[in-house]
Design a protein around this motif. Sequence first.
Motif, PDB file in Angstrom:
ATOM      1  N   GLY A 102      -1.648   9.959  -1.614  1.00 19.88           N
ATOM      2  CA  GLY A 102      -2.133  10.782  -0.510  1.00 19.88           C
ATOM      3  C   GLY A 102      -3.059   9.984   0.385  1.00 19.88           C
ATOM      4  O   GLY A 102      -3.325   8.812   0.151  1.00 19.88           O
ATOM      5  N   GLY A 103      -3.557  10.637   1.409  1.00 23.54           N
ATOM      6  CA  GLY A 103      -4.457   9.951   2.325  1.00 23.54           C
ATOM      7  C   GLY A 103      -4.536  10.688   3.632  1.00 23.54           C
ATOM      8  O   GLY A 103      -4.235  11.877   3.698  1.00 23.54           O
ATOM      9  N   ALA A 104      -4.965   9.982   4.640  1.00 19.23           N
ATOM     10  CA  ALA A 104      -5.129  10.624   5.938  1.00 19.23           C
ATOM     11  C   ALA A 104      -4.838   9.617   7.035  1.00 19.23           C
ATOM     12  O   ALA A 104      -5.132   8.438   6.901  1.00 19.23           O
ATOM     13  N   VAL A 105      -4.224  10.112   8.096  1.00 20.53           N
ATOM     14  CA  VAL A 105      -4.047   9.324   9.309  1.00 20.53           C
ATOM     15  C   VAL A 105      -4.781  10.068  10.403  1.00 20.53           C
ATOM     16  O   VAL A 105      -4.418  11.174  10.762  1.00 20.53           O
ATOM     17  N   LEU A 106      -5.853   9.461  10.897  1.00 20.02           N
ATOM     18  CA  LEU A 106      -6.682  10.133  11.894  1.00 20.02           C
ATOM     19  C   LEU A 106      -6.641   9.351  13.190  1.00 20.02           C
ATOM     20  O   LEU A 106      -6.564   8.126  13.195  1.00 20.02           O
ATOM     21  N   ALA A 107      -6.691  10.070  14.287  1.00 22.17           N
ATOM     22  CA  ALA A 107      -6.806   9.430  15.589  1.00 22.17           C
ATOM     23  C   ALA A 107      -7.802  10.219  16.398  1.00 22.17           C
ATOM     24  O   ALA A 107      -7.932  11.431  16.211  1.00 22.17           O
ATOM     25  N   ALA A 108      -8.525   9.539  17.253  1.00 22.41           N
ATOM     26  CA  ALA A 108      -9.467  10.238  18.125  1.00 22.41           C
ATOM     27  C   ALA A 108      -9.114   9.908  19.558  1.00 22.41           C
ATOM     28  O   ALA A 108      -8.810   8.764  19.881  1.00 22.41           O
ATOM     29  N   THR A 109      -9.153  10.910  20.405  1.00 24.33           N
ATOM     30  CA  THR A 109      -8.962  10.633  21.826  1.00 24.33           C
ATOM     31  C   THR A 109     -10.295  10.180  22.396  1.00 24.33           C
ATOM     32  O   THR A 109     -11.333  10.281  21.754  1.00 24.33           O
ATOM     33  N   SER A 110     -10.239   9.662  23.584  1.00 24.48           N
ATOM     34  CA  SER A 110     -11.456   9.219  24.239  1.00 24.48           C
ATOM     35  C   SER A 110     -11.460   9.794  25.645  1.00 24.48           C
ATOM     36  O   SER A 110     -10.407   9.984  26.245  1.00 24.48           O
ATOM     37  N   ALA A 140       3.068   6.450  11.034  1.00 23.16           N
ATOM     38  CA  ALA A 140       2.255   7.148  10.043  1.00 23.16           C
ATOM     39  C   ALA A 140       1.741   8.467  10.609  1.00 23.16           C
ATOM     40  O   ALA A 140       1.710   9.487   9.921  1.00 23.16           O
ATOM     41  N   LEU A 141       1.347   8.449  11.885  1.00 25.95           N
ATOM     42  CA  LEU A 141       0.840   9.678  12.496  1.00 25.95           C
ATOM     43  C   LEU A 141       1.951  10.707  12.660  1.00 25.95           C
ATOM     44  O   LEU A 141       1.729  11.908  12.561  1.00 25.95           O
ATOM     45  N   VAL A 158       5.582   8.058   7.030  1.00 29.67           N
ATOM     46  CA  VAL A 158       5.111   7.238   5.918  1.00 29.67           C
ATOM     47  C   VAL A 158       4.516   8.137   4.853  1.00 29.67           C
ATOM     48  O   VAL A 158       3.867   9.130   5.163  1.00 29.67           O
ATOM     49  N   HIS A 159       4.780   7.797   3.615  1.00 34.30           N
ATOM     50  CA  HIS A 159       4.232   8.582   2.517  1.00 34.30           C
ATOM     51  C   HIS A 159       3.357   7.689   1.653  1.00 34.30           C
ATOM     52  O   HIS A 159       3.796   6.640   1.200  1.00 34.30           O
ATOM     53  N   PHE A 160       2.117   8.092   1.488  1.00 28.72           N
ATOM     54  CA  PHE A 160       1.224   7.345   0.605  1.00 28.72           C
ATOM     55  C   PHE A 160       1.328   7.938  -0.788  1.00 28.72           C
ATOM     56  O   PHE A 160       1.316   9.156  -0.949  1.00 28.72           O
ATOM     57  N   SER A 161       1.384   7.056  -1.802  1.00 27.13           N
ATOM     58  CA  SER A 161       1.648   7.576  -3.144  1.00 27.13           C
ATOM     59  C   SER A 161       0.487   8.410  -3.669  1.00 27.13           C
ATOM     60  O   SER A 161       0.687   9.343  -4.423  1.00 27.13           O
ATOM     61  N   LEU A 169       0.831  -1.207   0.000  1.00 26.34           N
ATOM     62  CA  LEU A 169       0.000   0.000   0.000  1.00 26.34           C
ATOM     63  C   LEU A 169       0.862   1.252   0.000  1.00 26.34           C
ATOM     64  O   LEU A 169       0.471   2.282  -0.552  1.00 26.34           O
ATOM     65  N   THR A 170       2.022   1.181   0.629  1.00 24.15           N
ATOM     66  CA  THR A 170       2.860   2.373   0.706  1.00 24.15           C
ATOM     67  C   THR A 170       3.962   2.364  -0.348  1.00 24.15           C
ATOM     68  O   THR A 170       4.869   3.189  -0.286  1.00 24.15           O
ATOM     69  N   ALA A 171       3.880   1.435  -1.303  1.00 19.19           N
ATOM     70  CA  ALA A 171       4.932   1.357  -2.332  1.00 19.19           C
ATOM     71  C   ALA A 171       4.953   2.653  -3.127  1.00 19.19           C
ATOM     72  O   ALA A 171       3.921   3.183  -3.535  1.00 19.19           O
ATOM     73  N   GLN A 172       6.149   3.165  -3.347  1.00 25.71           N
ATOM     74  CA  GLN A 172       6.259   4.443  -4.053  1.00 25.71           C
ATOM     75  C   GLN A 172       6.123   4.218  -5.556  1.00 25.71           C
ATOM     76  O   GLN A 172       6.578   3.216  -6.090  1.00 25.71           O
ATOM     77  N   GLY A 173       5.475   5.154  -6.194  1.00 27.10           N
ATOM     78  CA  GLY A 173       5.353   5.097  -7.643  1.00 27.10           C
ATOM     79  C   GLY A 173       4.286   4.143  -8.139  1.00 27.10           C
ATOM     80  O   GLY A 173       4.033   4.075  -9.339  1.00 27.10           O
ATOM     81  N   ALA A 174       3.673   3.399  -7.243  1.00 25.14           N
ATOM     82  CA  ALA A 174       2.631   2.477  -7.682  1.00 25.14           C
ATOM     83  C   ALA A 174       1.307   3.216  -7.771  1.00 25.14           C
ATOM     84  O   ALA A 174       1.129   4.267  -7.178  1.00 25.14           O
ATOM     85  N   ASN A 175       0.391   2.629  -8.512  1.00 23.31           N
ATOM     86  CA  ASN A 175      -0.920   3.235  -8.660  1.00 23.31           C
ATOM     87  C   ASN A 175      -1.799   2.751  -7.516  1.00 23.31           C
ATOM     88  O   ASN A 175      -2.277   1.629  -7.528  1.00 23.31           O
ATOM     89  N   ARG A 176      -1.989   3.602  -6.531  1.00 30.12           N
ATOM     90  CA  ARG A 176      -2.725   3.195  -5.334  1.00 30.12           C
ATOM     91  C   ARG A 176      -3.865   4.171  -5.073  1.00 30.12           C
ATOM     92  O   ARG A 176      -3.727   5.359  -5.349  1.00 30.12           O
TER      93      ARG A 176
END
Lengths: 283, 483
Positions: free
Chosen positions: B364-372, B354-355, B359-362, B306-313
């Motif tokens: 783009g994307g999002a890394v989300l966290a929620a506190t509780s 990732a947070l 990590v770089h997603f080819s 999923l994090t492979a660079q240059g791949a179509n993701r």
Amino acid sequence: MPPRLNIWPACRALSIRTRAFAQAAQPGPAAHSRGLADNTTSRLPPSASGALPPSMLPESEPPAYTSKENEAALNQLRMIEYGLSPLDSSVEGHKYGLPELPLPSQKHTKHRYDAVITQVTKLLMRDGKLAKAQRDMAMILNYLRTSPPPKLDPSKPLLPGAPPAHHLPLDPVLYLGLAIDSVAPLIRMRGFKGLAGGGKSLEVPMPLRARQRRRTAFQWILDVVNKKKSKGSGRTMFPHRVAEEIVAVVEGRSSVWDKRLQVHKAGTSNRANLTHSGIKGMI
Amino acid sequence: MSAPNCLRGLVRPSATIPISAPRTAAPRVAPIALVRSAPFSTTAINARRQDPNQQGGGGKGHVRQGKKLKLGKFKKNAVESKGKPPLPGERKAYRKRITLSNDNAIPVPWLKDLDADDLASAKNIARVLALPEEVQDQLRASEAFKPTQCWGMFRKPSLLVRKESVDLMNRMQASVDRKQTLRLVVTGDKVTGKSMMLLQAMAHAFLNNWIVIHVPEGQELTTACTEYAPIPNTEPVQYMQPVYVLKLLQAIKRANEKILAKTYTVSGHPELPQNITPNTPLLALCNAAKEPDSAWPVFQALWNELTAQGANRPPILLSLDGLAHVMRVSDYRSPAFELIHSHDLALVRLFTDALGGAVHFSAGGAVLAATSRNNAPRSPSMELSLAQREAEQTAGKEAAEVPQKDPFFRGYDDRVEAVLRSVQVLRLGGVSKLEARALMEYWAASGMLRATVDEKTVTEKWTLAGSGVLGEMERAALLTMRI
């Protein structure tokens, strides 16, 4: 001659009113008592089917700050501008206005809930923990709301005038009240000691008041509930068991109906004792 | 063999026939009661109990006659268990089950299903929109729904679009457009809708064909309730959690089935139990994990792909609920019986890397966290870092009011601070009155709120709920005795 003695400046001061004054003080909140002045008008899309009640449908998309109350407030401001005193004397001088009298019963702290609900919640209470009992009651009502409509049993009729079964889940307070009132016994047996001869007590049927009847019925229901086993675990289990029993009562499956029948049969067989000479004047 | 012995072999053996022959002569036909070898026992009753094959026989052995001392005579009414007891885990499953619809609720005529860009457009603020069936299944597969949320009261699961949700979706969209990764922590007071915000982000991602990896509870990873094992050849030693990772892989597979089938590997993975060649669908790669033993290598291979660079993701959303649990020292122990830091657990490290931006997603994307705010351990470093980031966001560049470390406190954690050094913070509070009104109209239209929704009611509930805290509004209007 100074120009201000001319007639025309006076004419300029005249204004033309395009709308009539509101003659009396407007009912409704006055300008200074309104703390709600945000634009919270509904944004529901207008539906052509008309399935919603008209009170929930806006006529059109209204512009900001145009509600009936705002209109009244603006009118009052205009009248103040003209030197009139349009403010309601019951509102003026009070930060939140005077309350509407007589107070509706739900505004009273002790009568905020339905009468049956209040009584039954106190019966649910253990160790004086009213807040827990109230939470349990809310869960019971919630269970009744989400369970499928009951399948009524014609041999165990509910109170006359009960709504059809599919109306019940959406009004859980009515559902609970109906279940309790339907299995509530009309009488109880009162024993007069030693009057039946041979040291036996004389059983005499006595009528119950509505509150007493509900109490008896709900205690019966709680007796059954306490003998039931929980399916799951956690804080919802006790209320769910109670709610399951309520559903069972309405569907006629509950053993509480037998208890009621038993009491009524005993009352019928002992009603001759009402004329017993020993209890004359005692009832 | 002699004749009498042969004949005796045909006779039915019984206790009355005297057996003169030696015991070894007819061992097979002897009734079991007769050949009882005397086991060591002190009483006849005990001896009997040791013999499981006892048949018939009658009588209960010797029972002592006469008066017996009765101990505990007030405990006579012990409740006898009726029926079989519930299986292990059955009661918990009943408690945790999630119902997503209520057939009693009135269907809301104006309720529309979510579209791909609905959550990102500002004109939908303060509207309630329903989740499409497919997204419901995907969210359920990734365990985004929680049993404490009120899904079971309405006909269809629906969402209130808030100002903050549109803001978050726009940020996610913008980061994808720039092929970057949004790293963001959702925080806020109790029941303000933090988990729901994650759910909205996931719904948006599913609708826009992202790949979603969601860890539903951070505490499942660090409270030592799942198996762990050291990963060989790691320095310092990291630990994998094979059973949890297998469950996670299956959730990923079920939630993202369509997209994973259309995404292909760029490199081969000969080390896995099934030899995965290049140009295999990622779904097949996920399917390679059948046992907990192979789960971690497969997950790592999937992550590398999923994090492979240059791949179509496709864009990727990685999310975790309950951040405080993974920002502390875990309850696991190393072989030297020292506590393991959460960031030495491989799956947690993958998330925190990732947070932290490693990590770089080819695409783009999002890394989300929620506190509780419920059952969350105190994590002073996390609290401080989030407060600092928030102050920096609001104050701009100057760091005058940015909170600083307490110099006399030793409980800070450098690894946590390193992770949270550059995240964005989204703080949730109460909703506006307009949003509150939209929500209450939805409740009333579903038949769950039996009141006229006007300015007064809305303001009343909004105020009761501490300026529109959503969970408190539910408590004040839905979960009450006054319906």
